[in-house]
Design an enzyme around this catalytic site. Sequence first.
Site, PDB file in Angstrom:
ATOM      1  N   ASP A   1     -24.729 -22.006  -3.397  1.00 15.63           N
ATOM      2  CA  ASP A   1     -25.201 -21.925  -2.012  1.00 15.63           C
ATOM      3  C   ASP A   1     -23.994 -21.751  -1.087  1.00 15.63           C
ATOM      4  O   ASP A   1     -23.020 -22.496  -1.183  1.00 15.63           O
ATOM      5  CB  ASP A   1     -25.971 -23.206  -1.674  1.00 15.63           C
ATOM      6  CG  ASP A   1     -26.554 -23.196  -0.274  1.00 15.63           C
ATOM      7  OD1 ASP A   1     -26.826 -22.113   0.233  1.00 15.63           O
ATOM      8  OD2 ASP A   1     -26.721 -24.288   0.301  1.00 15.63           O
TER       9      ASP A   1
ATOM     10  N   ASP B   1     -28.426 -16.591   1.147  1.00 16.72           N
ATOM     11  CA  ASP B   1     -27.227 -17.409   0.971  1.00 16.72           C
ATOM     12  C   ASP B   1     -27.242 -18.279  -0.277  1.00 16.72           C
ATOM     13  O   ASP B   1     -26.362 -19.119  -0.450  1.00 16.72           O
ATOM     14  CB  ASP B   1     -27.016 -18.299   2.196  1.00 16.72           C
ATOM     15  CG  ASP B   1     -28.159 -19.288   2.399  1.00 16.72           C
ATOM     16  OD1 ASP B   1     -29.238 -19.070   1.825  1.00 16.72           O
ATOM     17  OD2 ASP B   1     -27.975 -20.267   3.141  1.00 16.72           O
ATOM     18  N   GLU B   2     -28.226 -18.096  -1.159  1.00 12.22           N
ATOM     19  CA  GLU B   2     -28.243 -18.927  -2.365  1.00 12.22           C
ATOM     20  C   GLU B   2     -28.840 -18.172  -3.541  1.00 12.22           C
ATOM     21  O   GLU B   2     -29.628 -17.249  -3.386  1.00 12.22           O
ATOM     22  CB  GLU B   2     -29.003 -20.230  -2.126  1.00 12.22           C
ATOM     23  CG  GLU B   2     -30.451 -20.063  -1.735  1.00 12.22           C
ATOM     24  CD  GLU B   2     -31.139 -21.393  -1.503  1.00 12.22           C
ATOM     25  OE1 GLU B   2     -30.995 -22.296  -2.359  1.00 12.22           O
ATOM     26  OE2 GLU B   2     -31.838 -21.532  -0.473  1.00 12.22           O
TER      27      GLU B   2
END
Length: 425
Positions: A9, A104-105
């Site tokens: 993340d 974002d992950e």
Amino acid sequence: MHELVAHVDVNSAYASFERVFDPSLEGVPVCVLSNNDGCVVTASKEAKALGVEVGEPWFKLAPLAPRTGLIPKSSNYELYGDLSRRVMEVLARFGPWLETYSIDEAFLGLGPRAAAGDLAALGREIRTTLRRLVGVPVCVGIARTKTLAKLSNRCAKKLPVFDGVCVWESTRPEWRASLMAQLPVSDVWGIAGRLEKRLAALAIFSIADLAAADPVMIRDRFNVVVMRTVLELKGTPCIPFEEVREGKEQLIFSRSFSSPVTTRAEMRQVLSVYAQQGAACLEHHHQAAKILTAFAGTSHYAEERSFPTVFVPLQAPTTDPVVLAKAAQRLLPCLEEGTRYARAGIMLTDLRPATGQQALEPFRYRHEEQGIATLIDQIQKRIGKDMLGLGHGGLRPGPQWRMRRDMLSPRATTHWDELATVKAS
């Protein structure tokens, strides 16, 4: 032997992406704002230390910014999307499979052989490589299941002792038991809202309570999805890796306006621009749409509220921007002149592969056969989106309703005229 999973993340993703090409933002409070510079969508750890919370309106923070040193940035979606793509490309080097979960992950399959190696060292290598090649900080959680990997990442981010990398199985069993007993069940991936309240009715308040629950009882009271979560907390992998789909099930193009649209003439341009964007996106994904829905709406806080919608079945699946624009403009008669519309958009559904069997002659679209959507997309990519448009979507000067982004940073990786300037001393 179970295959190990890593959850990676990006820390305060949008703020971290902003810092890649602006080192002066390192160590200072930064917040990224939503459409039209409305509310905070991301706050750096320095901004959070000042009390800045996600969802807080910028107009309330703006008077305090000079005194606190808070730096606002408009959402730079093109930059964020490109840097996210680079993050995922680097991550894919570290395992046999990668599932991009959001911008974002991601979940990374490490393979059974990873169990024999130093997992903490592997996590540190992932962090160091992404920092060096992309320029963003990440945290890594490693466990036997996706649910535990997400929980591990939370520990890596919140507890300094892990220094950004938490390997669940390497921690002491009594520590894990204590942690799960302290954390509320809402901290589990996929558990929130009404589901949390229903679990509380069964005296399930903490993660430890949920992990100790009978999976069959949970399935009967809730569903198989929650049962899988229970099994994952017990260490049994139940949530498989999801293949990335080439196409999309629906496409939505909608934005809040920087200033209200009050006339049908303005709205015609709005709908034409969105239809053109929809056609280009369909071409990109090699899909065609059979149904278009156009909609508009006033603010929910306006005295006179209006939310007109039209549903337009097309005579055949298409990517033709002319056909899509005409279909979207079926909304215009439903609008009231003078009404202050705060947003509008189109939704394309019933998407099908564009490479399928060609429609019969009476149902073919002339502009589609001529490749108009592809041509416009290619020209816009080369010289800019605002340099060419089709019909009302190409009128200049640019419309006043476009999204306001007064604090936009350069799109350093996608626009030639906004490339970063490097100075040597």
